[in-house]
Design a protein around this motif. Sequence first.
Motif, mmCIF file in Angstrom:
data_model
loop_
_atom_site.group_PDB
_atom_site.id
_atom_site.type_symbol
_atom_site.label_atom_id
_atom_site.label_comp_id
_atom_site.label_asym_id
_atom_site.label_seq_id
_atom_site.Cartn_x
_atom_site.Cartn_y
_atom_site.Cartn_z
ATOM 1 N N ARG A 30 0.828 -1.203 0.000
ATOM 2 C CA ARG A 30 0.000 0.000 0.000
ATOM 3 C C ARG A 30 0.869 1.263 0.000
ATOM 4 O O ARG A 30 0.572 2.241 -0.695
ATOM 5 N N ALA A 31 1.960 1.221 0.771
ATOM 6 C CA ALA A 31 2.860 2.375 0.811
ATOM 7 C C ALA A 31 3.499 2.608 -0.567
ATOM 8 O O ALA A 31 3.610 3.750 -1.031
ATOM 9 N N LEU A 32 3.907 1.482 -1.184
ATOM 10 C CA LEU A 32 4.503 1.618 -2.517
ATOM 11 C C LEU A 32 3.487 2.136 -3.532
ATOM 12 O O LEU A 32 3.812 2.937 -4.408
ATOM 13 N N GLU A 33 2.246 1.660 -3.433
ATOM 14 C CA GLU A 33 1.192 2.132 -4.335
ATOM 15 C C GLU A 33 0.937 3.624 -4.134
ATOM 16 O O GLU A 33 0.729 4.369 -5.097
ATOM 17 N N GLU A 34 0.943 4.053 -2.845
ATOM 18 C CA GLU A 34 0.762 5.474 -2.575
ATOM 19 C C GLU A 34 1.923 6.296 -3.136
ATOM 20 O O GLU A 34 1.728 7.358 -3.726
ATOM 21 N N GLN A 35 3.141 5.775 -2.955
ATOM 22 C CA GLN A 35 4.307 6.462 -3.513
ATOM 23 C C GLN A 35 4.240 6.517 -5.035
ATOM 24 O O GLN A 35 4.581 7.528 -5.655
ATOM 25 N N LEU A 36 3.777 5.402 -5.631
ATOM 26 C CA LEU A 36 3.660 5.357 -7.092
ATOM 27 C C LEU A 36 2.615 6.355 -7.576
ATOM 28 O O LEU A 36 2.814 7.045 -8.580
ATOM 29 N N ALA A 37 1.500 6.444 -6.830
ATOM 30 C CA ALA A 37 0.456 7.403 -7.204
ATOM 31 C C ALA A 37 0.976 8.831 -7.080
ATOM 32 O O ALA A 37 0.734 9.676 -7.951
ATOM 33 N N GLU A 38 1.716 9.100 -5.988
ATOM 34 C CA GLU A 38 2.294 10.430 -5.817
ATOM 35 C C GLU A 38 3.295 10.735 -6.924
ATOM 36 O O GLU A 38 3.347 11.861 -7.450
ATOM 37 N N ALA A 39 4.092 9.701 -7.276
ATOM 38 C CA ALA A 39 5.058 9.892 -8.359
ATOM 39 C C ALA A 39 4.343 10.170 -9.682
ATOM 40 O O ALA A 39 4.770 11.014 -10.475
ATOM 41 N N GLY A 40 3.218 9.457 -9.901
ATOM 42 C CA GLY A 40 2.446 9.697 -11.120
ATOM 43 C C GLY A 40 1.893 11.106 -11.168
ATOM 44 O O GLY A 40 1.928 11.770 -12.210
ATOM 45 N N GLN A 41 1.375 11.574 -10.013
ATOM 46 C CA GLN A 41 0.868 12.944 -9.952
ATOM 47 C C GLN A 41 1.990 13.953 -10.177
ATOM 48 O O GLN A 41 1.802 14.969 -10.842
ATOM 49 N N LEU A 42 3.166 13.654 -9.617
ATOM 50 C CA LEU A 42 4.309 14.543 -9.816
ATOM 51 C C LEU A 42 4.703 14.592 -11.291
ATOM 52 O O LEU A 42 4.979 15.667 -11.834
ATOM 53 N N VAL A 43 4.706 13.417 -11.929
ATOM 54 C CA VAL A 43 5.030 13.371 -13.359
ATOM 55 C C VAL A 43 4.015 14.168 -14.167
ATOM 56 O O VAL A 43 4.375 14.914 -15.091
ATOM 57 N N GLU A 44 2.723 14.032 -13.808
ATOM 58 C CA GLU A 44 1.687 14.791 -14.507
ATOM 59 C C GLU A 44 1.902 16.290 -14.342
ATOM 60 O O GLU A 44 1.773 17.070 -15.301
ATOM 61 N N ARG A 45 2.231 16.702 -13.080
ATOM 62 C CA ARG A 45 2.480 18.125 -12.844
ATOM 63 C C ARG A 45 3.693 18.611 -13.618
ATOM 64 O O ARG A 45 3.690 19.696 -14.206
ATOM 65 N N ASP A 47 4.879 17.251 -16.389
ATOM 66 C CA ASP A 47 4.510 17.270 -17.811
ATOM 67 C C ASP A 47 3.709 18.525 -18.144
ATOM 68 O O ASP A 47 3.915 19.149 -19.198
ATOM 69 N N TYR A 48 2.788 18.876 -17.229
ATOM 70 C CA TYR A 48 1.978 20.082 -17.460
ATOM 71 C C TYR A 48 2.861 21.325 -17.467
ATOM 72 O O TYR A 48 2.715 22.201 -18.331
ATOM 73 N N ARG A 49 3.774 21.403 -16.478
ATOM 74 C CA ARG A 49 4.664 22.562 -16.429
ATOM 75 C C ARG A 49 5.553 22.631 -17.669
ATOM 76 O O ARG A 49 5.783 23.716 -18.212
ATOM 77 N N LEU A 50 6.040 21.469 -18.091
ATOM 78 C CA LEU A 50 6.886 21.436 -19.284
ATOM 79 C C LEU A 50 6.098 21.870 -20.517
ATOM 80 O O LEU A 50 6.582 22.672 -21.328
ATOM 81 N N ALA A 51 4.863 21.350 -20.650
ATOM 82 C CA ALA A 51 4.020 21.737 -21.781
ATOM 83 C C ALA A 51 3.702 23.228 -21.733
ATOM 84 O O ALA A 51 3.686 23.914 -22.768
ATOM 85 N N GLU A 52 3.456 23.737 -20.518
ATOM 86 C CA GLU A 52 3.155 25.164 -20.365
ATOM 87 C C GLU A 52 4.373 26.015 -20.735
ATOM 88 O O GLU A 52 4.234 27.046 -21.400
ATOM 89 N N ARG A 53 5.543 25.569 -20.318
ATOM 90 C CA ARG A 53 6.752 26.310 -20.666
ATOM 91 C C ARG A 53 7.012 26.271 -22.170
ATOM 92 O O ARG A 53 7.426 27.268 -22.762
ATOM 93 N N GLU A 54 6.771 25.125 -22.791
ATOM 94 C CA GLU A 54 6.930 25.018 -24.235
ATOM 95 C C GLU A 54 5.935 25.934 -24.950
ATOM 96 O O GLU A 54 6.278 26.586 -25.934
ATOM 97 N N ARG A 55 4.693 25.966 -24.416
ATOM 98 C CA ARG A 55 3.683 26.845 -25.020
ATOM 99 C C ARG A 55 4.089 28.302 -24.883
ATOM 100 O O ARG A 55 3.995 29.083 -25.840
#
Length: 239
Positions: A30-45, A47-55
């Motif tokens: 469960r801890a690893l799943e939570e860490q993975l979910a947090e990592a996924g959210q971090l990656v999404e953020r 990616d969004y920041r990178l896309a925003e900077r590219e835009r």
Amino acid sequence: MEGLRAENARLREQLAARDLELARLMARQRALEEQLAEAGQLVERLDYRLAERERMSRMSRARFVLLEQQASRLLKLYVAIHRLHEASQREQVLVAIQEIVINIIGSEELALFRVDREARRLMLVTALGVDAERLCSLVPGQGPIGEVAVSGTLFLAPTPPRAGDRRPDAVSACVPLRMGGQVHGVLALFGLLPQKRKLDEVDIELLTLLGEHAAPALHRADLLRLAASSSAMASGRAA
């Protein structure tokens, strides 16, 4: 019997140990799943920041290119306006006006009119790329060109015509040529060049500036011509 009870106790202890280990592993999962979910959210953020900077970077590059183009057009206009006022002959002034319209605004179809208030007519001074005959009978207040001669307000067509459009009302813009608070003439632009879809804010500023400088330049050229003619006549009489 004692041996059986001891074996059962041992098995229960092993089972309890396994249950504890399983619970530990499940908690770890469960801890690893939570860490993975947090990592996924971090990656999404990220990616969004990178896309925003590219835009933003693309927008900055596009804005930079636009500013360069506008600066180039303004520089060309400055040079053309300088030529306008340096011209000593009426023909030179007209050529300078044509070059501004062609090279900076983007139209090879134009006509310039002088307002004759006594005759209540618009006198065609010069025309380029259009049928001059259909422009020789305009009067103040008639059509976009005549209305600008009366109102003194810049006219812009909502949908500019393409080059070669021969409709009577195929006018992209009409610019009042002012001097001393009065409209002395009108510059009409007809079809735009193929690469020019519409007149933008910079074009409006350029046309307004042209309207303020064209009439004084033409008036100055006329005065110089009259002065030269008077001087020639005086020299002839003296001779």
